[in-house]
Design a protein around this motif. Structure first.
Motif, PDB file in Angstrom:
ATOM      1  N   SER A 163       0.764  -1.079  -0.030  1.00 38.79           N
ATOM      2  CA  SER A 163      -0.152   0.003  -0.096  1.00 38.79           C
ATOM      3  C   SER A 163       0.700   1.447  -0.205  1.00 38.79           C
ATOM      4  CB  SER A 163      -1.062   0.091   1.227  1.00 38.79           C
ATOM      5  OG  SER A 163      -1.674  -1.058   1.172  1.00 38.79           O
ATOM      6  N   ASN A 164       0.778   1.836  -1.154  1.00 33.38           N
ATOM      7  CA  ASN A 164       2.119   2.757  -1.377  1.00 33.38           C
ATOM      8  C   ASN A 164       1.232   4.271  -1.279  1.00 33.38           C
ATOM      9  OD1 ASN A 164       4.958   3.317  -1.669  1.00 33.38           O
ATOM     10  ND2 ASN A 164       4.287   3.993  -3.850  1.00 33.38           N
TER      11      ASN A 164
ATOM     12  N   GLY B 110      -0.790   3.440  -8.824  1.00 32.40           N
ATOM     13  CA  GLY B 110      -1.220   2.515  -8.039  1.00 32.40           C
ATOM     14  C   GLY B 110      -1.085   2.684  -6.558  1.00 32.40           C
ATOM     15  N   GLY B 111      -0.791   3.928  -6.421  1.00 28.73           N
ATOM     16  CA  GLY B 111      -1.095   4.478  -4.857  1.00 28.73           C
ATOM     17  C   GLY B 111      -2.364   4.812  -4.260  1.00 28.73           C
ATOM     18  N   TYR B 112      -2.362   5.059  -2.802  1.00 30.87           N
ATOM     19  CA  TYR B 112      -3.635   5.476  -2.169  1.00 30.87           C
ATOM     20  C   TYR B 112      -3.504   6.877  -1.766  1.00 30.87           C
ATOM     21  CZ  TYR B 112      -4.262   0.356  -2.221  1.00 30.87           C
ATOM     22  OH  TYR B 112      -4.482  -0.958  -2.354  1.00 30.87           O
TER      23      TYR B 112
ATOM     24  N   LEU C 295      -5.156   5.183   2.782  1.00 32.97           N
ATOM     25  CA  LEU C 295      -4.126   4.500   3.421  1.00 32.97           C
ATOM     26  C   LEU C 295      -4.441   4.152   4.964  1.00 32.97           C
ATOM     27  CD1 LEU C 295      -0.790   6.008   1.958  1.00 32.97           C
ATOM     28  CD2 LEU C 295      -1.430   3.747   1.789  1.00 32.97           C
ATOM     29  N   VAL C 296      -5.067   5.496   5.578  1.00 35.94           N
ATOM     30  CA  VAL C 296      -5.401   5.114   6.975  1.00 35.94           C
ATOM     31  C   VAL C 296      -6.497   4.159   7.184  1.00 35.94           C
ATOM     32  CG1 VAL C 296      -6.348   6.473   8.874  1.00 35.94           C
ATOM     33  CG2 VAL C 296      -4.498   7.478   7.525  1.00 35.94           C
ATOM     34  N   GLU C 297      -7.521   4.254   6.032  1.00 30.94           N
ATOM     35  CA  GLU C 297      -8.549   3.311   6.072  1.00 30.94           C
ATOM     36  C   GLU C 297      -8.108   1.755   5.906  1.00 30.94           C
ATOM     37  OE1 GLU C 297     -11.229   4.582   3.164  1.00 30.94           O
ATOM     38  OE2 GLU C 297     -11.769   6.258   4.226  1.00 30.94           O
TER      39      GLU C 297
ATOM     40  N   VAL D  60       2.903  -1.429   4.078  1.00 33.65           N
ATOM     41  CA  VAL D  60       2.474  -0.012   3.926  1.00 33.65           C
ATOM     42  C   VAL D  60       3.626   0.718   3.939  1.00 33.65           C
ATOM     43  CG1 VAL D  60       1.544   0.559   6.034  1.00 33.65           C
ATOM     44  CG2 VAL D  60       0.651   1.751   4.107  1.00 33.65           C
ATOM     45  N   TYR D  61       3.850   1.878   3.175  1.00 35.83           N
ATOM     46  CA  TYR D  61       5.012   2.935   3.074  1.00 35.83           C
ATOM     47  C   TYR D  61       4.399   3.894   4.151  1.00 35.83           C
ATOM     48  CZ  TYR D  61       7.815   6.752   2.454  1.00 35.83           C
ATOM     49  OH  TYR D  61       8.787   7.877   2.567  1.00 35.83           O
ATOM     50  N   TRP D  62       5.132   4.172   5.210  1.00 36.65           N
ATOM     51  CA  TRP D  62       4.676   5.144   6.256  1.00 36.65           C
ATOM     52  C   TRP D  62       5.826   6.019   6.711  1.00 36.65           C
ATOM     53  CZ3 TRP D  62      -0.091   5.738   6.003  1.00 36.65           C
ATOM     54  CH2 TRP D  62      -0.957   6.380   6.960  1.00 36.65           C
ATOM     55  N   PHE D  63       5.462   6.903   7.720  1.00 38.95           N
ATOM     56  CA  PHE D  63       6.550   7.967   7.828  1.00 38.95           C
ATOM     57  C   PHE D  63       6.307   8.309   9.642  1.00 38.95           C
ATOM     58  CE2 PHE D  63       2.499   9.506   6.589  1.00 38.95           C
ATOM     59  CZ  PHE D  63       2.188  10.395   7.785  1.00 38.95           C
ATOM     60  N   LYS D  64       7.242   8.716  10.095  1.00 42.04           N
ATOM     61  CA  LYS D  64       7.423   9.322  11.350  1.00 42.04           C
ATOM     62  C   LYS D  64       7.608  10.465  11.322  1.00 42.04           C
ATOM     63  CE  LYS D  64       9.520   5.479  13.715  1.00 42.04           C
ATOM     64  NZ  LYS D  64      10.641   4.933  14.586  1.00 42.04           N
TER      65      LYS D  64
END
Length: 130
Positions: free
Chosen positions: A37-38, A67-69, A74-76, A90-94
């Motif tokens: 999930s990008n 192809g991204g969200y 992404l939160v859903e 999933v690609y995520w961040f801080k």
């Protein structure tokens, strides 16, 4: 219409994950790919390209042209995966509140750290104008 596009809606729809032709490794053991999930292409991420060149067989298939969200979707996906106890990549961040929200639960986010890109790879990246 907007509700039909949701992946999670508290009290209404809690998500559903199913195998596709691409990611069903039981049916396609030699050519399957995992799903990542990008985020959308206007975020600065090279996760899909990095995974490809590192031999990690994942591909995005979100609703956007790349192809991204979008962020909200992404939160859903994360809430749906938590509710259904499904694993997601999933690609995520801080920093982000969701990391803390899931901390200490069965759905605690686990980082996957990829190696630092080489200078050659960094110079070969496509930018917004290309």
């Amino acid at each position: 219409e907007a509700e039909a596009a949701k992946y999670f809606s508290p009290g209404n729809f809690h998500g559903h994950f199913n195998a596709t032709e691409e990611n069903n490794c039981d049916a396609n053991p030699y050519g399957c790919t995992g799903h990542i999930s990008n985020p959308p292409c206007y975020w600065s991420t090279y996760a899909v390209a990095q995974a490809h060149y590192l031999g990690i067989p994942v591909s995005p298939s979100g609703p956007m042209i790349d192809g991204g969200y979008p962020y909200g979707r992404l939160v859903e996906v994360l809430y749906a995966a938590n509710y259904t106890q499904s694993n997601v990549l999933v690609y995520w961040f801080k920093p982000d509140n969701l990391i803390e929200e899931f901390h200490g639960t069965n759905f605690e986010m686990q980082p996957v750290l990829l190696p630092v890109s080489s200078l050659e790879c960094i110079k070969a990246r496509v930018n917004e104008t290309e």
